[in-house]
Motif scaffolding. Structure first.
Motif, short mmCIF file in Angstrom:
data_model
loop_
_atom_site.label_atom_id
_atom_site.label_comp_id
_atom_site.label_asym_id
_atom_site.label_seq_id
_atom_site.Cartn_x
_atom_site.Cartn_y
_atom_site.Cartn_z
N UNK A 3 0.83 -1.22 0.00
CA UNK A 3 0.00 0.00 0.00
C UNK A 3 0.86 1.26 0.00
N UNK A 4 1.82 1.33 0.90
CA UNK A 4 2.63 2.54 1.02
C UNK A 4 3.51 2.79 -0.21
N UNK A 5 4.22 1.77 -0.74
CA UNK A 5 5.00 2.05 -1.96
C UNK A 5 4.15 2.49 -3.14
N UNK A 6 3.02 1.84 -3.35
CA UNK A 6 2.14 2.23 -4.46
C UNK A 6 1.61 3.65 -4.26
N UNK A 7 1.20 3.95 -3.04
CA UNK A 7 0.65 5.28 -2.77
C UNK A 7 1.70 6.37 -2.96
N UNK A 8 2.93 6.10 -2.52
CA UNK A 8 3.99 7.10 -2.67
C UNK A 8 4.31 7.34 -4.14
N UNK A 9 4.37 6.28 -4.94
CA UNK A 9 4.66 6.43 -6.36
C UNK A 9 3.53 7.16 -7.07
N UNK A 10 2.28 6.87 -6.69
CA UNK A 10 1.15 7.55 -7.31
C UNK A 10 1.11 9.02 -6.91
N UNK A 11 1.43 9.33 -5.65
CA UNK A 11 1.45 10.73 -5.21
C UNK A 11 2.48 11.53 -5.99
N UNK A 12 3.59 10.92 -6.31
CA UNK A 12 4.63 11.62 -7.06
C UNK A 12 4.23 11.96 -8.48
N UNK A 13 3.17 11.34 -8.99
CA UNK A 13 2.73 11.63 -10.36
C UNK A 13 1.97 12.95 -10.46
N UNK A 14 1.28 13.36 -9.40
CA UNK A 14 0.52 14.62 -9.44
C UNK A 14 0.42 15.19 -8.03
N UNK A 15 1.54 15.60 -7.42
CA UNK A 15 1.51 16.05 -6.03
C UNK A 15 0.70 17.33 -5.82
N UNK A 16 0.83 18.29 -6.75
CA UNK A 16 0.16 19.56 -6.54
C UNK A 16 -1.35 19.45 -6.72
N UNK A 17 -1.80 18.61 -7.62
CA UNK A 17 -3.25 18.38 -7.74
C UNK A 17 -3.81 17.75 -6.48
N UNK B 169 -1.19 14.54 4.32
CA UNK B 169 -1.72 13.30 4.86
C UNK B 169 -3.09 12.94 4.27
N UNK B 170 -3.93 13.95 3.95
CA UNK B 170 -5.24 13.65 3.37
C UNK B 170 -5.13 12.99 1.99
N UNK B 171 -4.36 13.55 1.04
CA UNK B 171 -4.24 12.85 -0.24
C UNK B 171 -3.55 11.50 -0.11
N UNK B 172 -2.58 11.39 0.81
CA UNK B 172 -1.91 10.10 0.99
C UNK B 172 -2.89 9.07 1.55
N UNK B 173 -3.78 9.50 2.45
CA UNK B 173 -4.81 8.60 2.98
C UNK B 173 -5.77 8.16 1.88
N UNK B 174 -6.14 9.11 0.99
CA UNK B 174 -7.01 8.76 -0.14
C UNK B 174 -6.34 7.74 -1.05
N UNK B 175 -5.05 7.91 -1.30
CA UNK B 175 -4.32 6.96 -2.15
C UNK B 175 -4.26 5.58 -1.50
N UNK B 176 -4.06 5.53 -0.18
CA UNK B 176 -4.02 4.25 0.53
C UNK B 176 -5.37 3.56 0.44
N UNK B 177 -6.46 4.32 0.63
CA UNK B 177 -7.79 3.73 0.55
C UNK B 177 -8.07 3.18 -0.85
N UNK B 178 -7.73 3.95 -1.88
CA UNK B 178 -7.99 3.49 -3.23
C UNK B 178 -7.08 2.34 -3.62
N UNK B 179 -5.88 2.28 -3.05
CA UNK B 179 -5.00 1.14 -3.31
C UNK B 179 -5.57 -0.15 -2.73
N UNK B 180 -6.37 -0.03 -1.68
CA UNK B 180 -7.02 -1.21 -1.09
C UNK B 180 -8.00 -1.86 -2.06
N UNK B 181 -8.48 -1.10 -3.03
CA UNK B 181 -9.44 -1.66 -3.99
C UNK B 181 -8.75 -2.57 -5.00
#
Length: 251
Positions: free
Chosen positions: A21-35, A222-234
């Motif tokens: 979850x954490x590696x995927x979320x971190x890599x996805x966050x790096x694709x569009x951090x400002x959005x 932390x909010x966008x990272x939490x959203x990424x973690x939740x969506x990675x669970x899917x």
């Protein structure tokens, strides 16, 4: 009927990819951090910002300003849903698609189903509280011990149901479920991964507690990272399949 049975069987064997979850979320966050940060800021402004304004309006003696303050506080509970849904959708698009067939649905459809989901969950929760109160009152006429036991057991059942629905909204957005389908899918997924979901909730809680440090500015991360973690669970896995083993690596 056969397709429905296969779907039910697959859902019973779904496993959360907790380790990735954490590696995927971190890599996805790096694709569009400002959005991600921008949508998190909208969530905070539409929630906390409106609540503060409403509380200030309530301090005035004017009756109309007091009512406007009540309305503003009410809006602060509902309005954050829009940027929150947008944040979850963005997180879903940044992560790899996984095995699910990603249907394109209009924004209005997703908003309507999300509102229906939240309304159904609120009705069930309020109905459960009312049922517990009524049952405890009726048993209280016989024995206070029975009334206390009914409150404990009823509260445990209600908390168990609420726990089973923590993934309903992310599943609705990722799989394009309808409200009742999302609730049923969340119940099955959480039921088969109870300990992992507890760990997930602890992880998200810890992230957002850290985000509160520094005048709450950390919540922008932390909010966008939490959203990424939740969506990675899917992006669930079925361990005995070869393609699920490929999905265990962050991509």
């Amino acid at each position: 009927m056969v397709h429905s049975t296969d779907t039910e069987t697959k859902r019973r064997h779904e496993r959360l990819p907790l380790l990735t979850l954490l590696p995927r979320s971190w890599m996805a966050f790096g694709r569009a951090p400002w959005r991600c940060v921008g949508l998190a800021a909208l969530v905070l402004i539409s929630g906390a910002g409106l609540a503060v304004i409403g509380q200030d309006l309530r301090q005035f003696d004017n009756a109309w300003l007091g009512r406007l303050g009540d309305l503003t506080v009410l809006l602060s509970l509902v309005l954050p849903l829009l940027p929150m849904l947008a944040l979850l959708q963005l997180a879903d698009s940044l992560l790899p698609a996984g095995e699910s067939s990603r249907l394109t649905m209009p924004w209005r459809w997703i908003l309507r189903q999300s509102l229906a989901l939240l309304l159904l969950e609120a009705l069930v929760m309020l109905g459960g509280i009312a049922a517990i109160q009524s049952l405890s009152w009726a048993l209280g006429q016989i024995s206070t011990t029975l009334a206390g036991l009914s409150v404990i057991l009823g509260g445990a059942l209600l908390l168990s149901w609420m726990f089973s629905q923590v993934l309903a909204l992310p599943l609705l957005i990722h799989h394009r479920h309808r409200a009742l389908q999302a609730m049923d899918h969340s119940r099955q997924l959480v039921g088969g991964n109870a300990l992992k979901v507890l760990a997930l909730l602890g992880l998200i809680t810890g992230l957002n507690l850290l985000g509160l440090i520094g005048a709450s500015l950390g919540l922008l991360l932390s909010l966008p990272f939490s959203a990424l973690v939740l969506m990675a669970c899917c992006r669930t896995q079925t361990p005995w399949r070869s393609d699920s083993r490929r999905n265990m690596l962050p991509t």
